[in-house]
Design a protein around this motif. Structure first.
Motif, PDB file in Angstrom:
ATOM      1  N   ALA A 161     -10.297  27.372  49.394  1.00 29.37           N
ATOM      2  CA  ALA A 161      -9.847  25.980  49.534  1.00 29.37           C
ATOM      3  C   ALA A 161      -9.153  25.487  48.272  1.00 29.37           C
ATOM      4  N   THR A 162      -9.707  25.862  47.098  1.00 31.50           N
ATOM      5  CA  THR A 162      -9.099  25.425  45.839  1.00 31.50           C
ATOM      6  C   THR A 162      -7.707  26.012  45.669  1.00 31.50           C
ATOM      7  N   TYR A 163      -7.551  27.295  45.952  1.00 26.23           N
ATOM      8  CA  TYR A 163      -6.237  27.924  45.829  1.00 26.23           C
ATOM      9  C   TYR A 163      -5.219  27.289  46.770  1.00 26.23           C
ATOM     10  N   ARG A 164      -5.646  27.000  47.983  1.00 26.91           N
ATOM     11  CA  ARG A 164      -4.722  26.364  48.933  1.00 26.91           C
ATOM     12  C   ARG A 164      -4.279  24.987  48.420  1.00 26.91           C
ATOM     13  N   ALA A 165      -5.220  24.248  47.855  1.00 30.09           N
ATOM     14  CA  ALA A 165      -4.890  22.924  47.321  1.00 30.09           C
ATOM     15  C   ALA A 165      -3.947  23.043  46.126  1.00 30.09           C
ATOM     16  N   TYR A 166      -4.197  24.016  45.235  1.00 27.31           N
ATOM     17  CA  TYR A 166      -3.336  24.230  44.081  1.00 27.31           C
ATOM     18  C   TYR A 166      -1.899  24.517  44.505  1.00 27.31           C
ATOM     19  N   PHE A 167      -1.732  25.511  45.374  1.00 27.94           N
ATOM     20  CA  PHE A 167      -0.388  25.948  45.742  1.00 27.94           C
ATOM     21  C   PHE A 167       0.353  24.892  46.550  1.00 27.94           C
ATOM     22  N   ARG A 168      -0.376  24.205  47.423  1.00 25.47           N
ATOM     23  CA  ARG A 168       0.254  23.127  48.190  1.00 25.47           C
ATOM     24  C   ARG A 168       0.744  22.022  47.255  1.00 25.47           C
ATOM     25  N   GLY A 169      -0.103  21.686  46.265  1.00 23.22           N
ATOM     26  CA  GLY A 169       0.267  20.640  45.320  1.00 23.22           C
ATOM     27  C   GLY A 169       1.455  21.041  44.461  1.00 23.22           C
ATOM     28  N   ILE A 170       1.507  22.311  44.053  1.00 20.12           N
ATOM     29  CA  ILE A 170       2.621  22.789  43.228  1.00 20.12           C
ATOM     30  C   ILE A 170       3.931  22.723  43.999  1.00 20.12           C
ATOM     31  N   VAL A 171       3.902  23.204  45.235  1.00 20.51           N
ATOM     32  CA  VAL A 171       5.117  23.186  46.053  1.00 20.51           C
ATOM     33  C   VAL A 171       5.580  21.757  46.312  1.00 20.51           C
ATOM     34  N   GLU A 172       4.648  20.860  46.599  1.00 20.29           N
ATOM     35  CA  GLU A 172       5.014  19.461  46.842  1.00 20.29           C
ATOM     36  C   GLU A 172       5.601  18.825  45.592  1.00 20.29           C
TER      37      GLU A 172
END
Length: 231
Positions: A161-172
């Motif tokens: 879950a943390t990795y998904r949140a990190y990568f989603r936030g970076i792309v956004e």
């Protein structure tokens, strides 16, 4: 039998958990401590009585009070000029000989040499560490073999879950920047982004691209840092 006695753990119920920092993570740790029947106290330079009360914890009058009275001290402040070296030889000397220090935040918040000396001399009972000034921790580092240290390789945050949140936030964030409307801007003074912050953003973006399976060629991306004119 002798070795088994030396490896006995310690109960949390009825003990005091001292939190240096009561932000998002610190508040969650407070709830975990309370679930185990611990009395929770917190302190940070900006912590108010209202915020401490909202989290159901006692506000320490000072950092020294928290260190002197806690059975477990857990660090949850961000690394900054104000918090670098926040825990040094003097602060470790205030802790109880039976107390434990837990650092899952950033290594430079604690003076490394002072911590090693405190652990060797018995000034504190032990330490739980997930962060180090050099990672991976060198094979010959004394923290690897000290019997009163529990060390993990900076994996406290490693979850799906943390990795998904990190990568989603970076792309956004990258998408918003390219569209001219930056979001979640930090380390920003006026219209000037510091070189250190800019380089960190580039590293995170490249990492996200590699892990996410995307292809990123630096020469295809152009960045401009524009300094605003004085008004």
């Amino acid at each position: 039998m002798r070795d088994a006695r030396r490896r006995r753990g310690d109960d949390g119920a009825g003990k005091r958990l001292g939190l240096l920092g009561l932000g998002h993570i610190g508040s969650n740790v407070a709830r975990i401590g309370q679930a185990f029947g611990m009395e929770v106290m917190a302190w940070s330079q900006n912590l108010t009585a209202d915020k401490a009360a909202a989290a159901g914890v006692k506000l320490a009058s000072s950092k020294d009070e928290l260190l002197e009275s806690s059975d477990f001290v857990s660090i949850h402040v961000v690394l900054s000029d104000r918090t670098r070296g926040l825990i040094g030889a003097r602060e470790l000397g205030l802790m109880r000989p039976s107390a434990y220090l837990i650092n899952t935040s950033r290594a430079p918040i604690v003076d490394r040499e002072a911590l090693i000396e405190a652990l060797r001399s018995g000034k504190i009972a032990g330490a739980g560490l997930d962060v180090f000034e050099q990672e991976p921790l060198p094979v010959d580092d004394p923290l690897r073999t000290m019997p009163n240290v529990l060390a993990t390789p900076h994996i406290g945050y490693v979850t799906e879950a943390t990795y998904r949140a990190y990568f989603r936030g970076i792309v956004e964030a990258i998408d918003a920047y390219l569209k001219g409307s930056p979001i979640n801007v930090i380390g920003y003074e006026g219209n000037v982004i510091t070189l250190d912050m800019f380089s960190r953003c580039l590293e995170l973006g490249a990492y996200a691209a590699v892990v996410g399976g995307a292809i990123m060629r630096p020469k295809e991306i152009t960045f401009r840092i524009v300094q605003a004119s004085a008004r």
